[in-house]
Scaffold this active site. Structure first.
Site, PDB file in Angstrom:
ATOM      1  N   GLU A 165       0.705  -1.145  -0.003  1.00 31.70           N
ATOM      2  CA  GLU A 165       0.133   0.091  -0.031  1.00 31.70           C
ATOM      3  C   GLU A 165       0.763   1.376   0.070  1.00 31.70           C
ATOM      4  O   GLU A 165       0.740   2.175   1.135  1.00 31.70           O
ATOM      5  CB  GLU A 165      -1.059   0.102   1.266  1.00 31.70           C
ATOM      6  CG  GLU A 165      -2.033  -0.994   1.303  1.00 31.70           C
ATOM      7  CD  GLU A 165      -3.062  -1.111   2.269  1.00 31.70           C
ATOM      8  OE1 GLU A 165      -3.073   0.158   2.952  1.00 31.70           O
ATOM      9  OE2 GLU A 165      -4.003  -1.909   2.292  1.00 31.70           O
ATOM     10  N   GLU A 366      -5.242  -8.592   0.679  1.00 37.17           N
ATOM     11  CA  GLU A 366      -5.986  -8.364   1.765  1.00 37.17           C
ATOM     12  C   GLU A 366      -7.602  -8.097   1.609  1.00 37.17           C
ATOM     13  O   GLU A 366      -7.626  -7.251   0.758  1.00 37.17           O
ATOM     14  CB  GLU A 366      -5.378  -6.822   2.474  1.00 37.17           C
ATOM     15  CG  GLU A 366      -4.240  -6.980   3.362  1.00 37.17           C
ATOM     16  CD  GLU A 366      -3.534  -5.765   3.875  1.00 37.17           C
ATOM     17  OE1 GLU A 366      -4.291  -5.016   4.315  1.00 37.17           O
ATOM     18  OE2 GLU A 366      -2.366  -5.571   3.981  1.00 37.17           O
TER      19      GLU A 366
HETATM   20  C1  BG6 Z   1      -4.654  -2.081   5.656  1.00 33.41           C
HETATM   21  C2  BG6 Z   1      -3.224  -2.221   6.078  1.00 33.41           C
HETATM   22  O1  BG6 Z   1      -4.739  -1.063   4.822  1.00 33.41           O
HETATM   23  O2  BG6 Z   1      -5.609  -1.917   6.722  1.00 33.41           O
HETATM   24  C3  BG6 Z   1      -2.695  -2.828   7.474  1.00 33.41           C
HETATM   25  O3  BG6 Z   1      -2.258  -2.904   5.099  1.00 33.41           O
HETATM   26  C4  BG6 Z   1      -3.848  -2.368   8.520  1.00 33.41           C
HETATM   27  O4  BG6 Z   1      -1.604  -2.544   7.786  1.00 33.41           O
HETATM   28  C5  BG6 Z   1      -5.212  -2.756   7.985  1.00 33.41           C
HETATM   29  O5  BG6 Z   1      -3.539  -3.001   9.785  1.00 33.41           O
HETATM   30  C6  BG6 Z   1      -6.441  -2.254   8.854  1.00 33.41           C
HETATM   31  O6  BG6 Z   1      -6.373  -0.815   9.323  1.00 33.41           O
HETATM   32  P1  BG6 Z   1      -7.317  -0.601  10.810  1.00 33.41           P
HETATM   33  O7  BG6 Z   1      -6.655   0.902  10.835  1.00 33.41           O
HETATM   34  O8  BG6 Z   1      -8.679  -0.506  10.686  1.00 33.41           O
HETATM   35  O9  BG6 Z   1      -6.740  -1.304  11.691  1.00 33.41           O
END
Ligand code: BG6
Length: 470
Positions: A165, A366
Site C-alpha cells: 500500500e 488483503e
Molecule cells: C490495511 C493495512 O490497509 O489496513 C494494514 O495494510 C492495516 O496494515 C489494515 O492494519 C487495517 O487498518 P485499521 O486501521 O482498521 O486497523
C-alpha cells in the site's frame, strides 16, 4: 459449490511491525518513534512494543495458522530488524536468525511464506537524515536492503513484494496526517509517490540481476485499490471519478504493470506545476522493471463527486481539488471502521485487471472486516462467533469467483489478518483476525470464522448456501 482454481491460495496477511513486537530490534521505524514521542496519538496508548508477540511465539502462532487451514501467509521483513547499518546494509545477526527461523517454520508447516519488504515501516533515522521517501538516496538504500533479503532468503521464498500500500504512505505522511510526520504538502506527496515507484523498480531490478526469476520466484507489489464510482452520470462527476482513479489507483498500478505513469496524470501535474523531478535513466528503470504478480488489498470503494468549490480557487495544491468524497445514501457500512461494504467492487477490480492490465497474475492480498469489542460475541465455549466476518468474506468470494469464471487470473484470497494484530494508531481498536488475541495475556483463540475458512480451504470451494453451507 463454487469451485476455485486448483492450488488456490487460501491465506491471510500480516506485517512484521504489526505482529512481531519491538523485541531485540536495534533501530526504530517511524511508528516506533512516533509512539515514543506521542503515545497519546495511539488508541488506548497501546504501542508496537509487544504487538501480538510473534517474535517470541512464532512457532505456536504458525501452528494455529496451520490449524485453520491456511496454505499461504504474507508477512514482511522489517528493515529496522534485519539491518544494522543502512548505508552498507550490514546484517543484524539476530534479525537474520529470526527471519530464517520464521520462514523455515512456515515451510515446515506446509504454509507458503510470502514476503513484503516495506509495510509503512521506514527507519526513522532515514527520515531524519534524508527526509525518507522524499530522497532518491533512500530508494538506493531500499534496493540494497532488498538485495540482502533476496540473498538470504531467496532459496526458500518464492513470492516477494516490494511495498504494501504505497499510496497509504503518500496519504498518511504527506496529505492527510494519519502517519508520522503528518506533513501536509501536495508537491512533496507527488515526489514521494514517484520515488516509491522508483524504489520498487530498483528492488525489482536487483531481483532480476540476481536471477531469482529463473529459480522460480516472482516479484510484485501490493496495492490498495479503491475503484472510484462517480455519484451520478453527469459529466462533472464522471470527470471527478476519473481523476480520483488516476491519483488513487493508476499512479501505482499503471507504473507497476505497464512501466509508465498514466499520461493524463502527468499532464495534469505538469499543468499544476507540481510534477515530480525525474531523469530519463530513472524512467528507464521504471519502464524495464515491471512486476510479475500483483497483490490487491480491497476493503472499500471510493465514491466521488465533482468538487464543491472550483479547483481554480486559490489554495495549496492537493489532489482532491478535483474531487470530493461522496457518501452514498443507503450504503452498507462497517460502522466500527467507518468503511462502506461493497463486495461487487472486487468483481470490477477483477475485470479491470483482465481488460486493462494484461490479465496479469494477481491475488487478493488483503480483505477484511475490522470490528471493535468482539468480546460481545463470545459464546459459552469462549469462541467469538463472528458471523458478520463469515458473511463479509463469503460475499467477497462470491464476486471474486464470478470474476475468475469470466477469465480474470486471480490466484488466491488472503484475509487481513491471521491473528488479531496491532494496527498503527488504531492499535487494537478494530480486530480483523481469524484468531483472537488477548493483548494482556497473549492467549490466542480461533474464532468461528477460522473454523469456517478451514472448510472452505479444504474444499477449495464456497459451498452453495442452498445446500446447507458449511
Ligand atoms: C490495511 C493495512 O490497509 O489496513 C494494514 O495494510 C492495516 O496494515 C489494515 O492494519 C487495517 O487498518 P485499521 O486501521 O482498521 O486497523
Amino acid at each position: 459449490m463454487k469451485k476455485f482454481p486448483d492450488n488456490f491460495w487460501w491465506g491471510a496477511a500480516t506485517s512484521g511491525p504489526q505482529s512481531e513486537g519491538r523485541f531485540n530490534k536495534q533501530h526504530a521505524n517511524v511508528f516506533d518513534y512516533w509512539y515514543e514521542i506521542e503515545p497519546e496519538a495511539f488508541y488506548n496508548h497501546v504501542g508496537p512494543d509487544t504487538a501480538s508477540n510473534f517474535y517470541n511465539s512464532y512457532k505456536e502462532d504458525i501452528r494455529l495458522m496451520k490449524e485453520i487451514g491456511l496454505n499461504s501467509v504474507r508477512t514482511s521483513i522489517q528493515w529496522t530488524r534485519l539491518i544494522d547499518e543502512f548505508e552498507t546494509a550490514s546484517l543484524n545477526e539476530d534479525g537474520v536468525r529470526f527471519y530464517n527461523d520464521v520462514i523455515d517454520e512456515f515451510i515446515l508447516q506446509g504454509i507458503t511464506p510470502m514476503i513484503a519488504l516495506h509495510h509503512f515501516d521506514l527507519p526513522v533515522e532515514l527520515y531524519n537524515k534524508y527526509g525518507g521517501w522524499e530522497s532518491k538516496h533512500v530508494t538506493d538504500l531500499f534496493a540494497k536492503f532488498a538485495g540482502r533479503c533476496f540473498e538470504l532468503f531467496g532459496d526458500r521464498v518464492k513470492h516477494w513484494f516490494t511495498f504494501n500500500e504505497p499510496m497509504v504512505i503518500v496519504d498518511g505522511q504527506y496529505l492527510y496526517q494519519f502517519h508520522y510526520p503528518k506533513i501536509v504538502n501536495g508537491k512533496k506527496a507527488v515526489q514521494v509517490a514517484y520515488n516509491i515507484n522508483l524504489a520498487s523498480a530498483k528492488a525489482i531490478k536487483v531481483f532480476r540481476m540476481m536471477g531469482l526469476g529463473e529459480k522460480g520466484a516472482k516479484i510484485g507489489i501490493i496495492l490498495n485499490l479503491t475503484p472510484s464510482y462517480p455519484s451520478s452520470t453527469s459529466e462533472e462527476d464522471i470527470k471527478a471519478g476519473k481523476i480520483a482513479d488516476l491519483w488513487r489507483n493508476q499512479m501505482f498500478l499503471d507504473t507497476a504493470v505497464h512501466g509508465a505513469f498514466p499520461s493524463e496524470l502527468v499532464k495534469l501535474l505538469k499543468k499544476d506545476k507540481v510534477i515530480w523531478e525525474s531523469t530519463p535513466e530513472e524512467e528507464k528503470i521504471i519502464k524495464d522493471n515491471t512486476i510479475d504478480i500483483l497483490g490487491v488489498n480491497f476493503y472499500h470503494p471510493s465514491r466521488v463527486k465533482a468538487p464543491d468549490i472550483s479547483p481554480d480557487s486559490l489554495q495549496d495544491w492537493m489532489p482532491d481539488r478535483y474531487y470530493d468524497d461522496y457518501d452514498m445514501p443507503g450504503r452498507r457500512m462497517n460502522v466500527d471502521k467507518g468503511w462502506e461494504i461493497f463486495p461487487k467492487a472486487l468483481y470490477d477490480i477483477a475485470l479491470n485487471i483482465r481488460d486493462n492490465y494484461q490479465n496479469i497474475e494477481w491475488f487478493v492480498a488483503e480483505n477484511g472486516m475490522g470490528v471493535s469489542r468482539e468480546e460481545r460475541f463470545l459464546n459459552d465455549e469462549g469462541v467469538i462467533e463472528d458471523d458478520y466476518r463469515i458473511n463479509f468474506i463469503k460475499e467477497h468470494l462470491e464476486w471474486l469467483h464470478k470474476g475468475i469464471e469470466e477469465g480474470s487470473n486471480c490466484r488466491g484470497y488472503h484475509l487481513w489478518t491471521p491473528i488479531d494484530c496491532w494496527s498503527w494508531s488504531n492499535a487494537y481498536r478494530n480486530r480483523y483476525g481469524f484468531i483472537s488475541n488477548n493483548i494482556h495475556t497473549q492467549v490466542k483463540t480461533i474464532k468461528k470464522s477460522g473454523y469456517w475458512f478451514k472448510k472452505v480451504a479444504e474444499q477449495n470451494a464456497l459451498p452453495d448456501d442452498r445446500n446447507g453451507g458449511v
